[in-house]
Design a protein around this motif. Structure first.
Motif, PDB file in Angstrom:
ATOM      1  N   PHE A  13     -12.076 -13.968 -14.074  1.00 36.81           N
ATOM      2  CA  PHE A  13     -11.089 -13.992 -15.310  1.00 36.81           C
ATOM      3  C   PHE A  13     -10.786 -15.428 -15.803  1.00 36.81           C
ATOM      4  O   PHE A  13     -10.798 -16.553 -14.875  1.00 36.81           O
ATOM      5  N   ARG A  14     -10.451 -15.617 -16.941  1.00 35.84           N
ATOM      6  CA  ARG A  14     -10.166 -16.990 -17.532  1.00 35.84           C
ATOM      7  C   ARG A  14      -8.738 -17.341 -17.495  1.00 35.84           C
ATOM      8  O   ARG A  14      -7.789 -16.477 -17.386  1.00 35.84           O
ATOM      9  N   PRO A  15      -8.525 -18.757 -17.621  1.00 35.94           N
ATOM     10  CA  PRO A  15      -7.064 -19.010 -17.665  1.00 35.94           C
ATOM     11  C   PRO A  15      -6.200 -18.289 -18.619  1.00 35.94           C
ATOM     12  O   PRO A  15      -5.086 -18.073 -18.503  1.00 35.94           O
ATOM     13  N   LYS A  16      -6.636 -17.981 -19.779  1.00 34.89           N
ATOM     14  CA  LYS A  16      -6.069 -17.204 -20.885  1.00 34.89           C
ATOM     15  C   LYS A  16      -5.429 -15.794 -20.317  1.00 34.89           C
ATOM     16  O   LYS A  16      -4.416 -15.350 -20.678  1.00 34.89           O
ATOM     17  N   ASP A  17      -6.424 -14.924 -19.423  1.00 35.03           N
ATOM     18  CA  ASP A  17      -6.059 -13.781 -18.850  1.00 35.03           C
ATOM     19  C   ASP A  17      -4.963 -13.960 -17.920  1.00 35.03           C
ATOM     20  O   ASP A  17      -3.901 -13.215 -17.700  1.00 35.03           O
ATOM     21  N   ILE A  18      -4.981 -15.167 -17.186  1.00 33.19           N
ATOM     22  CA  ILE A  18      -3.888 -15.404 -16.106  1.00 33.19           C
ATOM     23  C   ILE A  18      -2.682 -15.611 -16.843  1.00 33.19           C
ATOM     24  O   ILE A  18      -1.463 -15.183 -16.569  1.00 33.19           O
ATOM     25  N   LEU A  19      -2.750 -16.519 -18.075  1.00 37.98           N
ATOM     26  CA  LEU A  19      -1.313 -16.797 -18.522  1.00 37.98           C
ATOM     27  C   LEU A  19      -0.834 -15.677 -19.214  1.00 37.98           C
ATOM     28  O   LEU A  19       0.421 -15.229 -19.210  1.00 37.98           O
ATOM     29  N   LEU A  20      -1.818 -14.599 -19.896  1.00 35.82           N
ATOM     30  CA  LEU A  20      -1.233 -13.546 -20.557  1.00 35.82           C
ATOM     31  C   LEU A  20      -0.617 -12.655 -19.421  1.00 35.82           C
ATOM     32  O   LEU A  20       0.347 -12.036 -19.784  1.00 35.82           O
ATOM     33  N   VAL A  21      -1.264 -12.495 -18.241  1.00 35.08           N
ATOM     34  CA  VAL A  21      -0.636 -11.554 -17.127  1.00 35.08           C
ATOM     35  C   VAL A  21       0.832 -11.975 -16.798  1.00 35.08           C
ATOM     36  O   VAL A  21       1.813 -11.302 -16.564  1.00 35.08           O
ATOM     37  N   LEU A  22       0.782 -13.462 -16.535  1.00 35.87           N
ATOM     38  CA  LEU A  22       2.129 -14.128 -16.169  1.00 35.87           C
ATOM     39  C   LEU A  22       3.101 -13.754 -17.223  1.00 35.87           C
ATOM     40  O   LEU A  22       4.195 -13.417 -16.768  1.00 35.87           O
ATOM     41  N   LEU A  23       2.761 -13.909 -18.463  1.00 36.99           N
ATOM     42  CA  LEU A  23       3.915 -13.732 -19.541  1.00 36.99           C
ATOM     43  C   LEU A  23       4.341 -12.500 -19.635  1.00 36.99           C
ATOM     44  O   LEU A  23       5.318 -11.953 -19.831  1.00 36.99           O
ATOM     45  N   PHE A  24       3.310 -11.217 -19.477  1.00 28.96           N
ATOM     46  CA  PHE A  24       3.554 -10.019 -19.603  1.00 28.96           C
ATOM     47  C   PHE A  24       4.621  -9.527 -18.584  1.00 28.96           C
ATOM     48  O   PHE A  24       5.450  -8.845 -18.561  1.00 28.96           O
ATOM     49  N   ALA A  25       4.213  -9.946 -17.185  1.00 22.39           N
ATOM     50  CA  ALA A  25       5.018  -9.770 -16.025  1.00 22.39           C
ATOM     51  C   ALA A  25       6.500 -10.396 -16.301  1.00 22.39           C
ATOM     52  O   ALA A  25       7.570  -9.715 -15.801  1.00 22.39           O
ATOM     53  N   LEU A  26       6.670 -11.748 -16.682  1.00 24.46           N
ATOM     54  CA  LEU A  26       7.872 -12.426 -17.219  1.00 24.46           C
ATOM     55  C   LEU A  26       8.643 -11.652 -17.966  1.00 24.46           C
ATOM     56  O   LEU A  26       9.963 -11.037 -17.660  1.00 24.46           O
ATOM     57  N   ALA A  27       8.207 -11.178 -19.030  1.00 25.75           N
ATOM     58  CA  ALA A  27       8.980 -10.312 -19.973  1.00 25.75           C
ATOM     59  C   ALA A  27       9.383  -9.024 -19.393  1.00 25.75           C
ATOM     60  O   ALA A  27      10.449  -8.480 -19.605  1.00 25.75           O
ATOM     61  N   ALA A  28       8.445  -8.259 -18.728  1.00 26.02           N
ATOM     62  CA  ALA A  28       8.874  -6.970 -18.084  1.00 26.02           C
ATOM     63  C   ALA A  28      10.001  -7.160 -16.953  1.00 26.02           C
ATOM     64  O   ALA A  28      10.878  -6.349 -16.910  1.00 26.02           O
ATOM     65  N   SER A  29       9.817  -8.244 -16.399  1.00 22.58           N
ATOM     66  CA  SER A  29      10.870  -8.358 -15.179  1.00 22.58           C
ATOM     67  C   SER A  29      12.286  -8.769 -15.764  1.00 22.58           C
ATOM     68  O   SER A  29      12.999  -8.594 -15.154  1.00 22.58           O
ATOM     69  N   ILE A  30      11.968  -9.559 -16.943  1.00 23.80           N
ATOM     70  CA  ILE A  30      13.346  -9.907 -17.468  1.00 23.80           C
ATOM     71  C   ILE A  30      14.092  -8.671 -17.853  1.00 23.80           C
ATOM     72  O   ILE A  30      15.323  -8.509 -17.848  1.00 23.80           O
ATOM     73  N   ILE A  31      13.469  -7.509 -18.559  1.00 26.21           N
ATOM     74  CA  ILE A  31      14.016  -6.473 -19.063  1.00 26.21           C
ATOM     75  C   ILE A  31      14.415  -5.827 -17.925  1.00 26.21           C
ATOM     76  O   ILE A  31      15.693  -4.960 -17.751  1.00 26.21           O
ATOM     77  N   ILE A  32      13.874  -5.632 -16.807  1.00 29.03           N
ATOM     78  CA  ILE A  32      14.138  -4.902 -15.483  1.00 29.03           C
ATOM     79  C   ILE A  32      15.487  -5.635 -14.898  1.00 29.03           C
ATOM     80  O   ILE A  32      16.551  -4.595 -14.600  1.00 29.03           O
ATOM     81  N   ALA A  33      15.636  -6.761 -14.883  1.00 27.88           N
ATOM     82  CA  ALA A  33      16.744  -7.466 -14.392  1.00 27.88           C
ATOM     83  C   ALA A  33      17.799  -7.299 -15.379  1.00 27.88           C
ATOM     84  O   ALA A  33      19.016  -7.029 -14.941  1.00 27.88           O
ATOM     85  N   LEU A  34      17.718  -7.166 -16.760  1.00 26.01           N
ATOM     86  CA  LEU A  34      18.754  -7.002 -17.635  1.00 26.01           C
ATOM     87  C   LEU A  34      19.386  -5.318 -17.336  1.00 26.01           C
ATOM     88  O   LEU A  34      20.491  -5.366 -17.576  1.00 26.01           O
ATOM     89  N   VAL A  35      18.427  -4.528 -17.294  1.00 27.70           N
ATOM     90  CA  VAL A  35      18.605  -3.201 -16.949  1.00 27.70           C
ATOM     91  C   VAL A  35      19.471  -3.082 -15.756  1.00 27.70           C
ATOM     92  O   VAL A  35      20.489  -2.347 -15.501  1.00 27.70           O
ATOM     93  N   TYR A  36      19.121  -3.898 -14.840  1.00 21.10           N
ATOM     94  CA  TYR A  36      19.794  -3.755 -13.376  1.00 21.10           C
ATOM     95  C   TYR A  36      21.475  -4.318 -13.555  1.00 21.10           C
ATOM     96  O   TYR A  36      22.298  -3.856 -12.952  1.00 21.10           O
ATOM     97  N   LYS A  37      21.399  -5.424 -14.283  1.00 22.83           N
ATOM     98  CA  LYS A  37      22.794  -6.026 -14.438  1.00 22.83           C
ATOM     99  C   LYS A  37      23.523  -5.024 -15.467  1.00 22.83           C
ATOM    100  O   LYS A  37      24.880  -4.940 -15.064  1.00 22.83           O
ATOM    101  N   LYS A  38      23.012  -4.348 -16.442  1.00 20.01           N
ATOM    102  CA  LYS A  38      23.644  -3.407 -17.296  1.00 20.01           C
ATOM    103  C   LYS A  38      24.348  -2.266 -16.536  1.00 20.01           C
ATOM    104  O   LYS A  38      25.404  -1.499 -16.650  1.00 20.01           O
TER     105      LYS A  38
END
Length: 217
Positions: A13-38
């Motif tokens: 896997f390329r560095p671009k793939d790692i960055l893309l996975v982390l960005l998607f994971a960060l975005a999804a986890s923020i949504i999960i955290a916001l739903v939990y808070k709500k």
């Protein structure tokens, strides 16, 4: 030698793939955290658990991305995780479901199934928000702690009968200085039960506390 080592490290896997996975994971986890808070319905919201959900999603996606390209590493990782024991107690069962939701998103994203991850994320978020909306319209359990003179207990019982549809005495302590009674009740909204009880002359103080009750009336 350094070039070949670098090429070997990023052969799967390329560095671009790692960055893309982390960005998607960060975005999804923020949504999960916001739903939990709500949707949180407890007494005291803990922001550190939301941070835990974000880290859990990102770490899981990173681990899945790493072991997905190496069978030997995946077998070793399974063996290592099988001996790990988590001793932190989860107070509410719903918190466990949010942790599994974060892990599931991490597995989807780490495996680069972005579209299924997006569908699962949106579907679960809608369901959790809908459940929270339904719970907002239902009765909640509260505890009322009253300190009073024992001779005025009949008046307190009469006031509770007038103000509350369902209630139950959880504990009662009588001392020479007075009496203490803890009453569990179901309220659709925070009525002025405490104010009504305090109007009784023999009541010294009254406290209303939200609780997570496992018992049903």
């Amino acid at each position: 030698v350094a070039s070949s080592w670098w090429d070997e490290q990023f052969s799967q896997f390329r560095p671009k793939d790692i960055l893309l996975v982390l960005l998607f994971a960060l975005a999804a986890s923020i949504i999960i955290a916001l739903v939990y808070k709500k949707t949180y319905r407890g007494v005291l919201y803990n922001p550190s658990f939301s941070v835990t959900l974000i880290l859990l999603t990102m770490v899981t996606s990173s681990v899945v991305m790493a072991i997905g390209t190496n069978v030997a590493l995946s077998m070793g990782m399974v063996g290592a995780l099988s001996i790990v024991r988590f001793r932190t107690a989860v107070k509410d069962a719903i918190d466990t479901s949010y942790m599994f939701w974060a892990i599931t998103m991490g597995i989807f994203i780490g495996s680069k199934y972005y579209l299924p991850a997006l569908i699962a994320l949106g579907g679960i978020a809608i369901v959790m928000l809908a459940i929270s909306f339904v719970r907002l319209r239902t009765s909640e359990s509260y505890l009322v702690v009253v300190h009073y003179d024992p001779v005025d207990e009949p008046e307190i019982d009469a006031e509770l009968h007038r103000s509350v549809r369902n209630y139950r005495v959880r504990s009662k302590t009588i001392t020479r200085a007075g009496a203490e009674m803890t009453v569990e009740m179901q309220l659709s909204q925070r009525a002025d039960v405490v104010s009504h009880v305090l109007d009784i002359p023999g009541v010294h103080d009254a406290t209303l506390v939200s609780c997570q009750s496992e018992a049903a009336f």
